[in-house]
Design a protein around this motif. Sequence first.
Motif, mmCIF file in Angstrom:
data_model
loop_
_atom_site.group_PDB
_atom_site.id
_atom_site.type_symbol
_atom_site.label_atom_id
_atom_site.label_comp_id
_atom_site.label_asym_id
_atom_site.label_seq_id
_atom_site.Cartn_x
_atom_site.Cartn_y
_atom_site.Cartn_z
ATOM 1 N N ALA A 136 0.843 -1.205 0.000
ATOM 2 C CA ALA A 136 0.000 0.000 0.000
ATOM 3 C C ALA A 136 0.875 1.251 0.000
ATOM 4 N N THR A 137 0.714 2.077 -1.012
ATOM 5 C CA THR A 137 1.501 3.311 -1.105
ATOM 6 C C THR A 137 0.663 4.549 -0.830
ATOM 7 N N ASP A 138 -0.666 4.352 -0.729
ATOM 8 C CA ASP A 138 -1.553 5.465 -0.378
ATOM 9 C C ASP A 138 -2.801 4.897 0.293
ATOM 10 N N VAL A 139 -3.655 5.780 0.790
ATOM 11 C CA VAL A 139 -4.855 5.349 1.513
ATOM 12 C C VAL A 139 -5.784 4.549 0.605
ATOM 13 N N LYS A 140 -5.933 4.991 -0.616
ATOM 14 C CA LYS A 140 -6.802 4.286 -1.566
ATOM 15 C C LYS A 140 -6.343 2.843 -1.755
ATOM 16 N N GLY A 141 -5.037 2.657 -1.867
ATOM 17 C CA GLY A 141 -4.490 1.316 -2.044
ATOM 18 C C GLY A 141 -4.676 0.448 -0.812
ATOM 19 N N LEU A 142 -4.535 1.063 0.366
ATOM 20 C CA LEU A 142 -4.710 0.325 1.625
ATOM 21 C C LEU A 142 -6.159 -0.125 1.774
ATOM 22 N N ILE A 143 -7.093 0.753 1.441
ATOM 23 C CA ILE A 143 -8.518 0.420 1.533
ATOM 24 C C ILE A 143 -8.854 -0.721 0.574
ATOM 25 N N ALA A 144 -8.302 -0.668 -0.623
ATOM 26 C CA ALA A 144 -8.535 -1.727 -1.608
ATOM 27 C C ALA A 144 -8.006 -3.062 -1.104
ATOM 28 N N GLN A 145 -6.849 -3.003 -0.463
ATOM 29 C CA GLN A 145 -6.235 -4.210 0.095
ATOM 30 C C GLN A 145 -7.097 -4.782 1.217
ATOM 31 N N ALA A 146 -7.633 -3.895 2.066
ATOM 32 C CA ALA A 146 -8.468 -4.328 3.183
ATOM 33 C C ALA A 146 -9.784 -4.928 2.684
ATOM 34 N N LEU A 218 9.277 3.084 7.820
ATOM 35 C CA LEU A 218 7.821 3.137 7.840
ATOM 36 C C LEU A 218 7.353 4.109 6.766
ATOM 37 N N ARG A 219 6.127 3.890 6.272
ATOM 38 C CA ARG A 219 5.576 4.759 5.231
ATOM 39 C C ARG A 219 4.327 5.460 5.775
ATOM 40 N N ALA A 220 4.343 6.779 5.751
ATOM 41 C CA ALA A 220 3.188 7.549 6.202
ATOM 42 C C ALA A 220 2.220 7.711 5.047
ATOM 43 N N LEU A 221 0.963 7.279 5.257
ATOM 44 C CA LEU A 221 -0.038 7.391 4.207
ATOM 45 C C LEU A 221 -0.907 8.629 4.363
ATOM 46 N N ALA A 222 -1.159 9.029 5.613
ATOM 47 C CA ALA A 222 -2.008 10.205 5.852
ATOM 48 C C ALA A 222 -1.958 10.589 7.319
ATOM 49 N N VAL A 223 -2.174 11.875 7.596
ATOM 50 C CA VAL A 223 -2.344 12.325 8.973
ATOM 51 C C VAL A 223 -3.842 12.406 9.242
ATOM 52 N N THR A 224 -4.213 12.256 10.509
ATOM 53 C CA THR A 224 -5.639 12.170 10.855
ATOM 54 C C THR A 224 -6.268 13.508 11.207
ATOM 55 N N THR A 225 -5.461 14.561 11.267
ATOM 56 C CA THR A 225 -5.968 15.892 11.601
ATOM 57 C C THR A 225 -6.500 16.615 10.361
ATOM 58 N N ALA A 226 -7.230 17.703 10.597
ATOM 59 C CA ALA A 226 -7.828 18.451 9.486
ATOM 60 C C ALA A 226 -6.768 19.111 8.613
ATOM 61 N N LYS A 227 -5.642 19.492 9.232
ATOM 62 C CA LYS A 227 -4.558 20.142 8.489
ATOM 63 C C LYS A 227 -3.344 19.218 8.426
ATOM 64 N N ARG A 228 -2.551 19.406 7.402
ATOM 65 C CA ARG A 228 -1.307 18.643 7.276
ATOM 66 C C ARG A 228 -0.330 19.013 8.397
ATOM 67 N N SER A 229 0.542 18.102 8.714
ATOM 68 C CA SER A 229 1.553 18.349 9.738
ATOM 69 C C SER A 229 2.711 19.140 9.142
ATOM 70 N N THR A 230 3.192 20.123 9.882
ATOM 71 C CA THR A 230 4.348 20.895 9.415
ATOM 72 C C THR A 230 5.605 20.027 9.395
ATOM 73 N N THR A 231 5.601 18.953 10.180
ATOM 74 C CA THR A 231 6.737 18.036 10.211
ATOM 75 C C THR A 231 6.774 17.156 8.968
ATOM 76 N N LEU A 232 5.573 16.799 8.462
ATOM 77 C CA LEU A 232 5.467 15.969 7.256
ATOM 78 C C LEU A 232 4.537 16.671 6.256
ATOM 79 N N PRO A 233 4.956 17.790 5.720
ATOM 80 C CA PRO A 233 4.076 18.600 4.866
ATOM 81 C C PRO A 233 3.629 17.918 3.581
ATOM 82 N N ASP A 234 4.353 16.896 3.132
ATOM 83 C CA ASP A 234 4.002 16.219 1.887
ATOM 84 C C ASP A 234 3.001 15.076 2.095
#
Length: 323
Positions: A136-146, A218-234
Amino acid sequence: MFKLTPRTTVTALALGLATSVAAAQAWPTKPITLVVPFPPGGSSDALARSLTTSLSQSLGQPVIVESKPGAGATLGADYVSKAKPDGYTLLMGAVHHTIATSVYKKLPYDFEKSFAPVTTVALVPNVLVVNSKSSATDVKGLIAQAKASPGKLTYGSNGNGTVQHLIGTQFAALAGVDILHVPYKGSAPLTTDLLGGQVDMSFDTLTPVVQHIKGGKLRALAVTTAKRSTTLPDVPTLAESGLKDFNQGTWFGVLAPAGTPKDIVARLNTEMVKIIQSPEFKKRMDEIGAEPVGDTPAQMATQIKDDTAKYAKLVKDAKVAID
């Protein structure tokens, strides 16, 4: 038999007040213990140690971090709730405690009534991470896998009834997937198993995983907050990834047992806020992916009240309950 008159009553009250004020002015005269209700290595531990190094200097007494993990952070909270309210035993509380109020059928304390809030130390975004070997390289891929393997993918949390647990249930509901919850006693053992491949994903706070994300393990797929993290802006948010209005994060703050003299709580707040707002502390928070706060006891009390009501609904909707 001695009888109290209005005059003696006033005198007694005045003496009691004077004694209380004198005690508060003398405080602290011995080491202070800050109880962290999770194992070493997680966000609460990192925040506690970042805070106490400077706090020891400003108070002129050692401030010792003591770990008392277990039962979704409620064991440490119970210990502090029963401590003498003299300012020498404090709790590094978290949003988890507002959730526990609804999750646990029987708690030996009342989080809103058994503690005196001091200040919120920091907010830490939660992040959906997988092992770098995951397909899984993104959330969409992880959901498909699940969806392709219902009930096979696992997600770890810091324990039953913690915010990571509820984020997982909310993610599963919104994504329409069946994933298996695996509770741990804290971030350190969870991260170890995530790195080792024993668990497929986690929604932990950024602090214990950020270095592994930057190191490529580890691979970060998404942050759970409304705004992106300044630590991981991408790294996108879950809302940007298709889960509309998803917004969950984790706050950590210091509390004292209820009944702690107001002068002591005020002194603690003053000293802690100075540290939290200092450039040195802010730099350290940037390193671990946290956002410093430093609010008043009243503001923290309001946050606790609001979150207790908010998570009560999520707990009810997710049908999470622990005896």
